[in-house]
Write an enzyme that holds these catalytic residues in place. Sequence first.
Site, PDB file in Angstrom:
ATOM      1  N   GLY A 247      46.364  14.801 -32.416  1.00  0.00           N
ATOM      2  CA  GLY A 247      46.059  15.379 -31.119  1.00  0.00           C
ATOM      3  C   GLY A 247      46.283  14.353 -30.006  1.00  0.00           C
ATOM      4  N   ASN A 248      46.724  13.164 -30.368  1.00  0.00           N
ATOM      5  CA  ASN A 248      46.926  12.091 -29.394  1.00  0.00           C
ATOM      6  C   ASN A 248      48.308  12.246 -28.750  1.00  0.00           C
ATOM      7  OD1 ASN A 248      47.713   9.669 -28.205  1.00  0.00           O
ATOM      8  ND2 ASN A 248      46.503   8.424 -29.621  1.00  0.00           N
ATOM      9  N   LYS A 251      50.775   9.389 -28.744  1.00  0.00           N
ATOM     10  CA  LYS A 251      51.429   9.231 -30.040  1.00  0.00           C
ATOM     11  C   LYS A 251      52.516  10.278 -30.223  1.00  0.00           C
ATOM     12  CE  LYS A 251      48.404   7.454 -33.589  1.00  0.00           C
ATOM     13  NZ  LYS A 251      47.668   7.739 -34.807  1.00  0.00           N
ATOM     14  N   ASP A 308      48.403   6.786 -39.362  1.00  0.00           N
ATOM     15  CA  ASP A 308      47.168   6.122 -38.965  1.00  0.00           C
ATOM     16  C   ASP A 308      47.549   4.677 -38.712  1.00  0.00           C
ATOM     17  OD1 ASP A 308      44.361   6.518 -38.446  1.00  0.00           O
ATOM     18  OD2 ASP A 308      44.026   5.036 -40.009  1.00  0.00           O
ATOM     19  N   SER A 309      46.990   4.136 -37.659  1.00  0.00           N
ATOM     20  CA  SER A 309      47.441   2.795 -37.303  1.00  0.00           C
ATOM     21  C   SER A 309      46.290   1.974 -36.766  1.00  0.00           C
ATOM     22  CB  SER A 309      48.554   2.895 -36.254  1.00  0.00           C
ATOM     23  OG  SER A 309      48.100   3.658 -35.169  1.00  0.00           O
ATOM     24  N   TYR A 390      46.664  -0.716 -27.552  1.00  0.00           N
ATOM     25  CA  TYR A 390      46.568  -2.165 -27.344  1.00  0.00           C
ATOM     26  C   TYR A 390      47.883  -2.782 -26.847  1.00  0.00           C
ATOM     27  CZ  TYR A 390      42.196  -1.729 -29.998  1.00  0.00           C
ATOM     28  OH  TYR A 390      40.940  -1.377 -30.415  1.00  0.00           O
ATOM     29  N   LYS A 412      60.753  -0.896 -27.786  1.00  0.00           N
ATOM     30  CA  LYS A 412      59.452  -0.898 -28.464  1.00  0.00           C
ATOM     31  C   LYS A 412      59.545  -0.110 -29.771  1.00  0.00           C
ATOM     32  CE  LYS A 412      54.915   0.985 -28.681  1.00  0.00           C
ATOM     33  NZ  LYS A 412      53.826   1.783 -28.180  1.00  0.00           N
ATOM     34  N   HIS A 417      55.313  -0.963 -35.233  1.00  0.00           N
ATOM     35  CA  HIS A 417      54.798  -0.589 -36.546  1.00  0.00           C
ATOM     36  C   HIS A 417      55.082   0.880 -36.833  1.00  0.00           C
ATOM     37  CE1 HIS A 417      52.108   0.151 -33.291  1.00  0.00           C
ATOM     38  NE2 HIS A 417      51.132   0.665 -34.022  1.00  0.00           N
ATOM     39  N   ARG A 418      54.859   1.758 -35.813  1.00  0.00           N
ATOM     40  CA  ARG A 418      55.061   3.198 -36.028  1.00  0.00           C
ATOM     41  C   ARG A 418      56.549   3.500 -36.199  1.00  0.00           C
ATOM     42  NH1 ARG A 418      52.219   4.568 -32.138  1.00  0.00           N
ATOM     43  NH2 ARG A 418      50.329   4.622 -33.390  1.00  0.00           N
TER      44      ARG A 418
END
Length: 433
Positions: A247-248, A251, A308-309, A390, A412, A417-418
Amino acid sequence: MNSTVHDADSEEERDSIPESPMMRVAILISGRGTNLHAILKSRQDGSLPHADIRVVICNDPSAAGIDVAKEFGIPVRVVDHKEFKGDRSGHDAAIARVLRAEDIELVVLAGYMRLLTAGFVDEFAGRMINIHPSLLPAFPGVRAQRQALLQRVRIAGCTVHFVTQAMDGGPIISQRSVPVLLNDDEDSLGRRILMEEHRALPQAIDLFTRNRIRLIGGHVSIRPGDSSFPDLEKDIGPMTPLILATGNMDKVQEIRAILSDTPLHLFTTASFPGYAEPKESGETYLENARIKASYWARITGLWSLADDSGIEVEALGGRPGVFSARYAPTSRERIAKMLEELRDVPVEKRRARFVAVAVLRSPDGEEYSAKGTCDGQIAFARCGENGFGYDPIFIPDGYGRTHLAELPDDVKNSISHRGRALEQLKDVLRKLA
Ligand code: GRF
């Protein structure tokens, strides 16, 4: 998702479609006017730069859509069909007079619920489009959503098409799909389809008013894209739905960009307003990503992708890690808290690592997962406006003193990571399509 665009009859015909400066548009409505609202909002937001919306025509003086037009300052003409009892041609002729007086070049039927007479359709052939709440040619006519449910289809959607004599039968410009859930009723399915209508119709208007589409020889012809419109084929192309189990919205935006080269129609959980997000009760990234992916796959009956991060800071013994989103209530507070915790930590001891675990899951439990990391250090102050979380206090290795939030999105995403986790799933994702 998805569209059918027919080839031009010939390359020459297609290439002879000229560029358009500004095109005069009329919108016909009968009811609540949510599509009208979506069009006028797009115009206001600058995404219909070639549409000069001259007039809204309504056949019902009590229609709520009239207020929508007024709210945006668009002139409204009510041509009340009740004043033309038994004289359908007379009613259409009155509308045609308004359209001619305004020299209208594109007529948009946005929830116009009257059948049009042959003479009217002929006069505006090739410059009149309609939106219908089904994936035509399935379910023409009224209560298309109910028809879809009765037929137990798994994928429903909407269609924008040119208007011809055949009811809901003209050449298709674009379609967008939505999944049908087992417990859907006409309303819940209708709402989900409507969200896609609100994207499909403004996009079709943009295409037409940019002179990118035309009806040539009974087929929709599309002029090849240019750099000012690079996303067209991608936006109306893919058919295969995938649920982004988050829901973010930050993201979602990032994942959409990362997966833009995979032929999937991405839905977010916002398309399913009746369902709460699951509780992320796992102790690892993998467990949490799996909880989210399997929950949404089960609800929707579709493949689902979750991640999930977190950020692991060496000086904090790897904290906040899997609890990064819960480290403090808001993004600003999380950053402030971390800077405070690291206030006296010297530069060489500020090593940190972003970690993401992505899980792709089918409704029957088939699962793929991948982990991505991004190494760097925590800065002494925030910097940059891109990204989220962050990012403003993270300095990735290899980019000098540049903070992650200062890097352009594509850079980016190539090191994040994503981005790294999702990259590993792309082969599987492409096979789903
Ligand atoms: C939409 O579902 C559209 O597809 C159909 O009529 C409905 C109009 O809705 N043709 P709104 O008035 O735009 O809310």
